[in-house]
Design an enzyme around this catalytic site. Structure first.
Site, PDB file in Angstrom:
ATOM      1  N   HIS A   1       9.298   7.246   7.616  1.00 11.14           N
ATOM      2  CA  HIS A   1       9.885   7.324   6.275  1.00 11.14           C
ATOM      3  C   HIS A   1      11.340   7.743   6.423  1.00 11.14           C
ATOM      4  O   HIS A   1      11.701   8.449   7.362  1.00 11.14           O
ATOM      5  CB  HIS A   1       9.113   8.323   5.406  1.00 11.14           C
ATOM      6  CG  HIS A   1       7.793   7.779   4.954  1.00 11.14           C
ATOM      7  ND1 HIS A   1       7.599   7.250   3.700  1.00 11.14           N
ATOM      8  CD2 HIS A   1       6.619   7.633   5.604  1.00 11.14           C
ATOM      9  CE1 HIS A   1       6.345   6.827   3.595  1.00 11.14           C
ATOM     10  NE2 HIS A   1       5.727   7.053   4.736  1.00 11.14           N
TER      11      HIS A   1
ATOM     12  N   CYS B   1       4.613   9.195  -0.492  1.00  8.40           N
ATOM     13  CA  CYS B   1       3.232   9.615  -0.298  1.00  8.40           C
ATOM     14  C   CYS B   1       2.895  10.604  -1.396  1.00  8.40           C
ATOM     15  O   CYS B   1       3.596  11.596  -1.572  1.00  8.40           O
ATOM     16  CB  CYS B   1       3.029  10.264   1.067  1.00  8.40           C
ATOM     17  SG  CYS B   1       1.369  10.939   1.251  1.00  8.40           S
TER      18      CYS B   1
ATOM     19  N   ARG C   1       0.841  -1.201   0.000  1.00  6.33           N
ATOM     20  CA  ARG C   1       0.000   0.000   0.000  1.00  6.33           C
ATOM     21  C   ARG C   1       0.882   1.261   0.000  1.00  6.33           C
ATOM     22  O   ARG C   1       1.080   1.893  -1.030  1.00  6.33           O
ATOM     23  CB  ARG C   1      -0.949  -0.031   1.223  1.00  6.33           C
ATOM     24  CG  ARG C   1      -2.098   0.949   1.168  1.00  6.33           C
ATOM     25  CD  ARG C   1      -1.756   2.368   1.483  1.00  6.33           C
ATOM     26  NE  ARG C   1      -1.088   2.548   2.769  1.00  6.33           N
ATOM     27  CZ  ARG C   1      -0.572   3.687   3.182  1.00  6.33           C
ATOM     28  NH1 ARG C   1      -0.634   4.762   2.417  1.00  6.33           N
ATOM     29  NH2 ARG C   1       0.032   3.782   4.353  1.00  6.33           N
ATOM     30  N   ASP C   2       1.483   1.582   1.137  1.00 12.65           N
ATOM     31  CA  ASP C   2       2.261   2.825   1.223  1.00 12.65           C
ATOM     32  C   ASP C   2       3.430   2.784   0.243  1.00 12.65           C
ATOM     33  O   ASP C   2       3.793   3.797  -0.353  1.00 12.65           O
ATOM     34  CB  ASP C   2       2.796   3.014   2.650  1.00 12.65           C
ATOM     35  CG  ASP C   2       3.072   4.472   2.980  1.00 12.65           C
ATOM     36  OD1 ASP C   2       2.751   5.333   2.146  1.00 12.65           O
ATOM     37  OD2 ASP C   2       3.619   4.739   4.053  1.00 12.65           O
TER      38      ASP C   2
ATOM     39  N   HIS D   1       5.400   4.620  12.475  1.00 14.03           N
ATOM     40  CA  HIS D   1       5.476   4.589  11.005  1.00 14.03           C
ATOM     41  C   HIS D   1       6.483   5.661  10.595  1.00 14.03           C
ATOM     42  O   HIS D   1       6.260   6.849  10.819  1.00 14.03           O
ATOM     43  CB  HIS D   1       4.072   4.901  10.469  1.00 14.03           C
ATOM     44  CG  HIS D   1       3.943   4.941   8.982  1.00 14.03           C
ATOM     45  ND1 HIS D   1       3.354   3.926   8.270  1.00 14.03           N
ATOM     46  CD2 HIS D   1       4.296   5.880   8.066  1.00 14.03           C
ATOM     47  CE1 HIS D   1       3.346   4.239   6.972  1.00 14.03           C
ATOM     48  NE2 HIS D   1       3.925   5.414   6.833  1.00 14.03           N
TER      49      HIS D   1
HETATM   50 ZN    ZN Z   1       3.732   6.492   5.059  1.00 12.65          ZN
END
Ligand code: ZN
Length: 304
Positions: free
Chosen positions: A206, A237, A12-13, A204
Site C-alpha cells: 500500500h 483496508c 477486492r482490496d 502486496h
Molecule cells: Zn491490501
C-alpha cells in the site's frame, strides 16, 4: 529480465475500503476492462461477512457474472473455512487465504490469533486441493501492524515456511498499512524466498507513506515474481486505520516495463480503465501515470 506477473486486486482490496459502492454491473465492467488491459489473474471478490464488509456483499453475484476464460484466473479472498466453502461453491478458480503476522491485526481482521490464522490458511490450501482449485497464502502486516507496531521479520519467515509446507502456489508478504521501506523489503523478500524455495514470493504494498513503488522495485530486484496492484491506486483496508490505496497497477507497469521487465499488460489500456474507474467512483484516483500520460506520448494524427 524476468517476467513479472501482476495480480489486479482493485475489485477486492481496492473497492472494499471505498465509501462509494459500485453496483455489481459496474464491478463486472471493471473486471472486464482489467482483463482487456491484459490482466490474467484478478481478485474478483472476498467471501467475508457482508455485515463487516458491505462492499463485498455481492461476491456470489460477481462470481456468477464473470466471464470464464481458460487464460484468466479469478481469485476469491477468504478469511476462514466458511468463506473458502462459499468461494468454492461460487466457482472461483483460486482461493486466497490471508493470515496476519501480528495478533492485534489477526484479532481485529478475522477474530483469530496470528497462529490460528496461519493454521486456517493451511486448512484452506488443503481444502482447495481436495476441490481441485488453486490456492495461495498471504501474510498480512508483514512489515508492521497498526495495533502492535513493529513485526519481527523472523516471525514472518517462520510463518512463510509453515505456509509453504501446506503446498500453496506461492506465499505473499503484505504491507497491509503501507509502513515498509525498500531496504527491509529487499531483506525480507530475500529471506522468505530462501525459506520457501522453490515456491515463488508475491508481494502486496500500500502506498500510505509514498514508499509503494520503491518497495515494488526493491521486491522484484530481490526476486519477487508476482506483484499485487490496483488500477488507479484504489484501495485501503477497513480494519487498518488510515491505510490508503494499493500501488497503482498502471504506475507499476510503467516503472517495470521501462526498466526492462515484462508484465504482459498494456499500459495505455490500463490508463483508459483508470479513466473509466475514476468516473465510476466520482473522484480522481491517486495513481500518477493516468494524469501525466504514457511516455513517450503517441503522436496524434494532426502532428503526423
Ligand atoms: Zn491490501
Amino acid at each position: 529480465m524476468p517476467q513479472i506477473e501482476i495480480v489486479e486486486v482493485g475489485p477486492r482490496d481496492g473497492l472494499q475500503n471505498e465509501s462509494v459502492l459500485l453496483s455489481t454491473e459496474q464491478k463486472l465492467e471493471f473486471i472486464r476492462r482489467a482483463i482487456e488491459a491484459g490482466v490474467r489473474r484478478i481478485e474478483a471478490a472476498s467471501f467475508v461477512s457482508p455485515k463487516l464488509v458491505p462492499q463485498m456483499a455481492d461476491a456470489d453475484a460477481i462470481a456468477a457474472g464473470i466471464t470464464r476464460r481458460e487464460d484468466v484466473t479469478y481469485i476469491g479472498l477468504v478469511l476462514n473455512k466458511r468463506g473458502a466453502l462459499r468461494a468454492i461453491e461460487a466457482g472461483l478458480d483460486e482461493l486466497g487465504a490471508v493470515c496476519a503476522a501480528s495478533d492485534g491485526f489477526a484479532q481485529r481482521n478475522q477474530g483469530q490469533s496470528s497462529d490460528e490464522s496461519l493454521t486456517m490458511c493451511c486448512e484452506v490450501v488443503r481444502l482447495a486441493r481436495q476441490e481441485g482449485r488453486r490456492s495461495q497464502i498471504t501474510i498480512s502486516t508483514a512489515f508492521g501492524c497498526p495495533f502492535d507496531g513493529e513485526v519481527d521479520p523472523q516471525r514472518v519467515v517462520q510463518m512463510a515456511k509453515i505456509a509453504a509446507s501446506a503446498g500453496p502456489l506461492e506465499v505473499a508478504i503484505a504491507d497491509t498499512i503501507g509502513a515498509a521501506a525498500p531496504r527491509e523489503v529487499a531483506d525480507l523478500v530475500a529471506r522468505v524466498r530462501a525459506a520457501i524455495a522453490p515456491l515463488p514470493v508475491r508481494v502486496h504494498f500500500h502506498n500510505t507513506r509514498n514508499t509503494g513503488l520503491a518497495n515494488v522495485w526493491a521486491a522484484v530486484n530481490a526476486g519477487a515474481l508476482t506483484v499485487d496492484a490496483s488500477l488507479g491506486g484504489l484501495g485501503g483496508c477497513p480494519f487498518a486505520p488510515r491505510a490508503t490505496g494499493n500501488v497503482p497497477t498502471e504506475d507499476v507497469i510503467y516503472m517495470l516495463e521501462r526498466s526492462g521487465y515484462r508484465t504482459g499488460l498494456d499500459v495505455d489500456k490500463a490508463i483508459q480503465t483508470v479513466e473509466w474507474l475514476a468516473s465510476a467512483m466520482g473522484r480522481e484516483l491517486p495513481g500518477m501515470l493516468s494524469r501525466a500520460g504514457n511516455f513517450p506520448p503517441k503522436a496524434r494524427a494532426a502532428d503526423i
